[in-house]
Design a protein around this motif. Sequence first.
Motif, mmCIF file in Angstrom:
data_model
loop_
_atom_site.group_PDB
_atom_site.id
_atom_site.type_symbol
_atom_site.label_atom_id
_atom_site.label_comp_id
_atom_site.label_asym_id
_atom_site.label_seq_id
_atom_site.Cartn_x
_atom_site.Cartn_y
_atom_site.Cartn_z
ATOM 1 N N LEU A 1 0.837 -1.209 0.000
ATOM 2 C CA LEU A 1 0.000 0.000 0.000
ATOM 3 C C LEU A 1 0.867 1.253 0.000
ATOM 4 O O LEU A 1 0.562 2.225 -0.692
ATOM 5 N N PHE A 2 1.956 1.230 0.754
ATOM 6 C CA PHE A 2 2.877 2.358 0.781
ATOM 7 C C PHE A 2 3.528 2.532 -0.590
ATOM 8 O O PHE A 2 3.652 3.651 -1.086
ATOM 9 N N GLU A 3 3.926 1.410 -1.176
ATOM 10 C CA GLU A 3 4.566 1.467 -2.499
ATOM 11 C C GLU A 3 3.598 1.999 -3.546
ATOM 12 O O GLU A 3 3.947 2.883 -4.331
ATOM 13 N N LYS A 4 2.379 1.495 -3.545
ATOM 14 C CA LYS A 4 1.370 1.932 -4.515
ATOM 15 C C LYS A 4 1.048 3.422 -4.341
ATOM 16 O O LYS A 4 0.878 4.152 -5.310
ATOM 17 N N GLY A 5 0.994 3.882 -3.098
ATOM 18 C CA GLY A 5 0.667 5.272 -2.820
ATOM 19 C C GLY A 5 1.862 6.210 -2.822
ATOM 20 O O GLY A 5 1.715 7.399 -2.559
ATOM 21 N N SER A 6 3.047 5.660 -3.099
ATOM 22 C CA SER A 6 4.297 6.450 -3.085
ATOM 23 C C SER A 6 4.500 7.159 -1.750
ATOM 24 O O SER A 6 4.901 8.317 -1.698
ATOM 25 N N VAL A 7 4.229 6.447 -0.669
ATOM 26 C CA VAL A 7 4.426 6.970 0.682
ATOM 27 C C VAL A 7 5.696 6.325 1.244
ATOM 28 O O VAL A 7 5.783 5.110 1.334
ATOM 29 N N PRO A 8 6.690 7.138 1.619
ATOM 30 C CA PRO A 8 7.933 6.579 2.158
ATOM 31 C C PRO A 8 7.708 5.860 3.484
ATOM 32 O O PRO A 8 6.887 6.308 4.296
ATOM 33 N N PHE A 9 8.409 4.751 3.682
ATOM 34 C CA PHE A 9 8.253 4.019 4.938
ATOM 35 C C PHE A 9 9.570 3.554 5.534
ATOM 36 O O PHE A 9 9.631 3.238 6.713
ATOM 37 N N ASP A 10 10.638 3.512 4.771
ATOM 38 C CA ASP A 10 11.932 3.101 5.310
ATOM 39 C C ASP A 10 12.671 4.302 5.871
ATOM 40 O O ASP A 10 12.860 5.295 5.169
ATOM 41 N N ASN A 11 13.063 4.208 7.138
ATOM 42 C CA ASN A 11 13.810 5.290 7.798
ATOM 43 C C ASN A 11 13.104 6.631 7.706
ATOM 44 O O ASN A 11 13.744 7.663 7.571
ATOM 45 N N GLU A 12 11.804 6.617 7.769
ATOM 46 C CA GLU A 12 10.993 7.830 7.691
ATOM 47 C C GLU A 12 10.504 8.185 9.095
ATOM 48 O O GLU A 12 9.811 7.384 9.726
ATOM 49 N N PRO A 13 10.859 9.354 9.606
ATOM 50 C CA PRO A 13 10.393 9.729 10.943
ATOM 51 C C PRO A 13 8.865 9.685 11.052
ATOM 52 O O PRO A 13 8.150 10.148 10.172
ATOM 53 N N GLY A 14 8.404 9.074 12.130
ATOM 54 C CA GLY A 14 6.967 8.994 12.356
ATOM 55 C C GLY A 14 6.256 7.916 11.580
ATOM 56 O O GLY A 14 5.045 7.784 11.679
ATOM 57 N N VAL A 15 6.986 7.125 10.801
ATOM 58 C CA VAL A 15 6.410 5.989 10.082
ATOM 59 C C VAL A 15 7.136 4.755 10.611
ATOM 60 O O VAL A 15 8.311 4.546 10.329
ATOM 61 N N LEU A 16 6.437 3.968 11.407
ATOM 62 C CA LEU A 16 7.074 2.906 12.180
ATOM 63 C C LEU A 16 6.497 1.538 11.881
ATOM 64 O O LEU A 16 5.276 1.340 11.984
ATOM 65 N N GLU A 17 7.371 0.615 11.537
ATOM 66 C CA GLU A 17 6.919 -0.761 11.323
ATOM 67 C C GLU A 17 6.694 -1.417 12.677
ATOM 68 O O GLU A 17 7.540 -1.344 13.569
ATOM 69 N N LEU A 18 5.553 -2.050 12.831
ATOM 70 C CA LEU A 18 5.200 -2.741 14.066
ATOM 71 C C LEU A 18 5.604 -4.201 13.910
ATOM 72 O O LEU A 18 4.929 -4.958 13.236
ATOM 73 N N LYS A 19 6.709 -4.552 14.507
ATOM 74 C CA LYS A 19 7.222 -5.913 14.380
ATOM 75 C C LYS A 19 6.769 -6.757 15.554
ATOM 76 O O LYS A 19 6.876 -6.333 16.702
ATOM 77 N N LYS A 20 6.225 -7.918 15.240
ATOM 78 C CA LYS A 20 5.747 -8.863 16.251
ATOM 79 C C LYS A 20 4.728 -8.234 17.201
ATOM 80 O O LYS A 20 4.694 -8.529 18.382
#
Length: 122
Positions: free
Chosen positions: A80-99
């Motif tokens: 969804l991020f890729e399709k919407g061209s929304v940065p997600f890697d090392n982006e402040p305030g965009v956090l992957e929820l792991k486990k």
Amino acid sequence: QATVELIAPKIGTTEDSKGKELHPDHFLDGAPSCMFDCVIIAPESLQVPSLTELASATDWLRDAYAHLKVIGFTAESRPLFEKGSVPFDNEPGVLELKKGKVDDFIESAKMHRIWDRESKVR
């Protein structure tokens, strides 16, 4: 204190991955992301292909990013991020929820907005 609200792609009940019926609080077209202080994008993996084809889903995410929201996400939501061209890697305030860990997300959400992002979206 936080209130969690479930947003679904469309009006009506849906099921989780175990077949349990869920009753969403809102649907994408009826609850824009600007209504919320922060958001978590956590679709079922089986829903991702259809969500990436829904303009309202990618627009919802883009709007959350443009409104400087703190965004949590699961690995399944990366398309969804890729399709919407929304940065997600090392982006402040965009956090992957792991486990399922949300501590970093909660700490970031206390900031309410990611003001450093403003120059990217204005």
